[in-house]
Scaffold this motif. Structure first.
Motif, PDB file in Angstrom:
ATOM      1  N   VAL A   1       4.765  -1.769   2.129  1.00  0.00           N
ATOM      2  CA  VAL A   1       3.383  -1.941   2.592  1.00  0.00           C
ATOM      3  C   VAL A   1       3.309  -2.911   3.758  1.00  0.00           C
ATOM      4  CG1 VAL A   1       1.122  -2.872   1.947  1.00  0.00           C
ATOM      5  CG2 VAL A   1       2.305  -1.286   0.415  1.00  0.00           C
ATOM      6  N   PHE A   2       4.099  -3.989   3.703  1.00  0.00           N
ATOM      7  CA  PHE A   2       4.010  -5.002   4.744  1.00  0.00           C
ATOM      8  C   PHE A   2       5.007  -4.786   5.876  1.00  0.00           C
ATOM      9  CE2 PHE A   2       1.966  -7.056   1.140  1.00  0.00           C
ATOM     10  CZ  PHE A   2       0.798  -7.515   1.749  1.00  0.00           C
ATOM     11  N   SER A   3       5.649  -3.629   5.887  1.00  0.00           N
ATOM     12  CA  SER A   3       6.455  -3.250   7.039  1.00  0.00           C
ATOM     13  C   SER A   3       5.571  -2.504   8.028  1.00  0.00           C
ATOM     14  CB  SER A   3       7.631  -2.364   6.614  1.00  0.00           C
ATOM     15  OG  SER A   3       7.158  -1.160   6.032  1.00  0.00           O
ATOM     16  N   LYS A   4       6.082  -2.290   9.242  1.00  0.00           N
ATOM     17  CA  LYS A   4       5.283  -1.626  10.264  1.00  0.00           C
ATOM     18  C   LYS A   4       4.994  -0.186   9.844  1.00  0.00           C
ATOM     19  CE  LYS A   4       5.159  -0.598  15.201  1.00  0.00           C
ATOM     20  NZ  LYS A   4       5.892  -0.668  16.488  1.00  0.00           N
ATOM     21  N   ASN A   5       3.699   0.194   9.912  1.00  0.00           N
ATOM     22  CA  ASN A   5       3.254   1.547   9.546  1.00  0.00           C
ATOM     23  C   ASN A   5       3.658   1.910   8.122  1.00  0.00           C
ATOM     24  OD1 ASN A   5       2.269   1.920  12.211  1.00  0.00           O
ATOM     25  ND2 ASN A   5       4.307   2.543  12.893  1.00  0.00           N
ATOM     26  N   GLY A   6       3.669   0.915   7.225  1.00  0.00           N
ATOM     27  CA  GLY A   6       4.096   1.179   5.857  1.00  0.00           C
ATOM     28  C   GLY A   6       2.988   1.551   4.896  1.00  0.00           C
ATOM     29  N   ALA A   7       1.729   1.333   5.291  1.00  0.00           N
ATOM     30  CA  ALA A   7       0.607   1.645   4.405  1.00  0.00           C
ATOM     31  C   ALA A   7       0.440   3.144   4.241  1.00  0.00           C
ATOM     32  CB  ALA A   7      -0.674   1.029   4.945  1.00  0.00           C
ATOM     33  N   MET A   8       0.165   3.581   2.994  1.00  0.00           N
ATOM     34  CA  MET A   8      -0.002   5.002   2.711  1.00  0.00           C
ATOM     35  C   MET A   8      -1.424   5.349   2.278  1.00  0.00           C
ATOM     36  SD  MET A   8       3.594   6.177   0.983  1.00  0.00           S
ATOM     37  CE  MET A   8       3.118   5.662  -0.642  1.00  0.00           C
ATOM     38  N   SER A   9      -2.346   4.373   2.370  1.00  0.00           N
ATOM     39  CA  SER A   9      -3.744   4.615   2.025  1.00  0.00           C
ATOM     40  C   SER A   9      -4.586   3.526   2.669  1.00  0.00           C
ATOM     41  CB  SER A   9      -3.953   4.608   0.507  1.00  0.00           C
ATOM     42  OG  SER A   9      -3.763   3.290  -0.018  1.00  0.00           O
ATOM     43  N   ILE A  10      -5.895   3.747   2.703  1.00  0.00           N
ATOM     44  CA  ILE A  10      -6.773   2.729   3.272  1.00  0.00           C
ATOM     45  C   ILE A  10      -6.754   1.469   2.422  1.00  0.00           C
ATOM     46  CG2 ILE A  10      -8.257   4.447   4.347  1.00  0.00           C
ATOM     47  CD1 ILE A  10     -10.310   3.922   2.145  1.00  0.00           C
ATOM     48  N   TRP A  11      -6.475   1.611   1.121  1.00  0.00           N
ATOM     49  CA  TRP A  11      -6.424   0.443   0.244  1.00  0.00           C
ATOM     50  C   TRP A  11      -5.226  -0.431   0.587  1.00  0.00           C
ATOM     51  CZ3 TRP A  11     -10.599  -0.305  -2.774  1.00  0.00           C
ATOM     52  CH2 TRP A  11     -11.424   0.793  -3.000  1.00  0.00           C
ATOM     53  N   GLU A  12      -4.125   0.190   0.955  1.00  0.00           N
ATOM     54  CA  GLU A  12      -2.948  -0.581   1.352  1.00  0.00           C
ATOM     55  C   GLU A  12      -3.137  -1.211   2.725  1.00  0.00           C
ATOM     56  OE1 GLU A  12       0.495   1.860   0.919  1.00  0.00           O
ATOM     57  OE2 GLU A  12       0.386   1.872  -1.276  1.00  0.00           O
ATOM     58  N   SER A  13      -3.842  -0.532   3.627  1.00  0.00           N
ATOM     59  CA  SER A  13      -4.185  -1.140   4.917  1.00  0.00           C
ATOM     60  C   SER A  13      -5.101  -2.337   4.702  1.00  0.00           C
ATOM     61  CB  SER A  13      -4.871  -0.113   5.819  1.00  0.00           C
ATOM     62  OG  SER A  13      -3.991   0.920   6.190  1.00  0.00           O
ATOM     63  N   PRO A  24       4.344  -4.856 -10.177  1.00  0.00           N
ATOM     64  CA  PRO A  24       5.524  -5.708  -9.925  1.00  0.00           C
ATOM     65  C   PRO A  24       6.675  -4.919  -9.308  1.00  0.00           C
ATOM     66  CG  PRO A  24       5.426  -5.124 -12.239  1.00  0.00           C
ATOM     67  CD  PRO A  24       4.196  -4.522 -11.603  1.00  0.00           C
ATOM     68  N   ASN A  25       6.382  -4.306  -8.175  1.00  0.00           N
ATOM     69  CA  ASN A  25       7.364  -3.458  -7.481  1.00  0.00           C
ATOM     70  C   ASN A  25       7.632  -4.054  -6.103  1.00  0.00           C
ATOM     71  OD1 ASN A  25       8.878  -1.480  -6.226  1.00  0.00           O
ATOM     72  ND2 ASN A  25       7.601   0.219  -6.920  1.00  0.00           N
ATOM     73  N   ILE A  26       8.680  -4.829  -5.994  1.00  0.00           N
ATOM     74  CA  ILE A  26       8.974  -5.527  -4.748  1.00  0.00           C
ATOM     75  C   ILE A  26       9.234  -4.547  -3.607  1.00  0.00           C
ATOM     76  CG2 ILE A  26      10.539  -7.150  -3.614  1.00  0.00           C
ATOM     77  CD1 ILE A  26       8.711  -8.406  -5.664  1.00  0.00           C
ATOM     78  N   GLN A  27       9.875  -3.419  -3.906  1.00  0.00           N
ATOM     79  CA  GLN A  27      10.149  -2.433  -2.853  1.00  0.00           C
ATOM     80  C   GLN A  27       8.848  -1.895  -2.264  1.00  0.00           C
ATOM     81  OE1 GLN A  27      12.708   0.527  -4.592  1.00  0.00           O
ATOM     82  NE2 GLN A  27      14.552  -0.717  -4.315  1.00  0.00           N
TER      83      GLN A  27
END
Length: 219
Positions: A141-153, A133-136
């Motif tokens: 994650v849903f910002s441009k180039n915001g994913a930090m892992s393949i799971w987030e992609s 439950p972390n809105i930030q």
């Protein structure tokens, strides 16, 4: 990027695809008259429960976002309760958005809400399992180039595909074809489901093909 991690992602996604298929096939073996079209509301409930249960189990087993910090039991309970509240709020929000896009306000309230639950299962539940439950973190994650892992992609792709599938599924409803699957919300929920399954298959393949270009940096 480790190839084994991509394989784990693909295996987890294929299990989710099979859970959707089984939710339509297994109940028909012991429930007379069960069909995705004829008993659509029942299928919406079964599919949502199956996908939710499997996602939670996979998260607990694979632990793709395992944190080195140990949290207390009270913190885990608080986190769980927040996740439940966020999921319910997501269902209400999706319900309101669907109504604003033209769904009946008074009539078919049950159908609209169960469709909102299905959409929340395909989108919000994954975010809660992965990010909590972390809105930030969700915004990142849903910002441009915001994913930090393949799971987030993977989370980005499956969420977008589910929403786009639901949107495209609404196109046949106003057409005068008089087909049984044009009854609200069958085409939309099937569109969201096919979009979700397509995203589950596309995501690991896209990550595999673009693995040399993907560079995840800790923030």
């Amino acid at each position: 990027m480790k190839e084994a991690e991509v394989r784990r992602l693909l295996a987890a996604n294929l299990l989710c695809v099979f859970s959707v298929i089984l939710s339509a096939v297994v109940p028909a073996s012991f429930w007379d008259g069960f069909t995705v079209f004829g008993t659509h509301l029942a299928w919406l409930c079964i599919c949502s429960v199956c996908v939710s249960t499997l996602n939670i189990i996979l998260h607990l087993v694979l632990k793709p976002n395992l944190s080195p910090k140990r949290s207390s039991f009270a913190h885990k309970i608080s986190r769980f309760l927040k996740c439940c509240i966020y999921f319910f709020m997501s269902c209400i929000l999706f319900h309101a958005i669907i109504v604003l896009y033209g769904a009946p306000l008074i009539e078919s309230v049950t159908e609209t809400f169960l469709f909102a639950v299905l959409l929340s299962t395909f989108t919000t539940l994954q975010c809660l399992c992965m990010l909590g439950p972390n809105i930030q973190a969700w915004i990142r994650v849903f910002s441009k180039n915001g994913a930090m892992s393949i799971w987030e992609s993977n989370l980005q792709i499956t969420t977008m595909c589910s929403i786009l599938g639901a949107w495209f599924g609404a196109f046949p409803i106003p057409l005068d074809w008089d087909r049984p699957w044009q009854v609200w919300p069958i085409s939309c929920s099937l569109g969201a489901t096919f979009g979700y399954m397509a995203g589950l298959i596309i995501a690991p393949l896209w990550i595999h093909w673009n693995r040399k270009q993907l560079t995840y940096k800790s923030r």
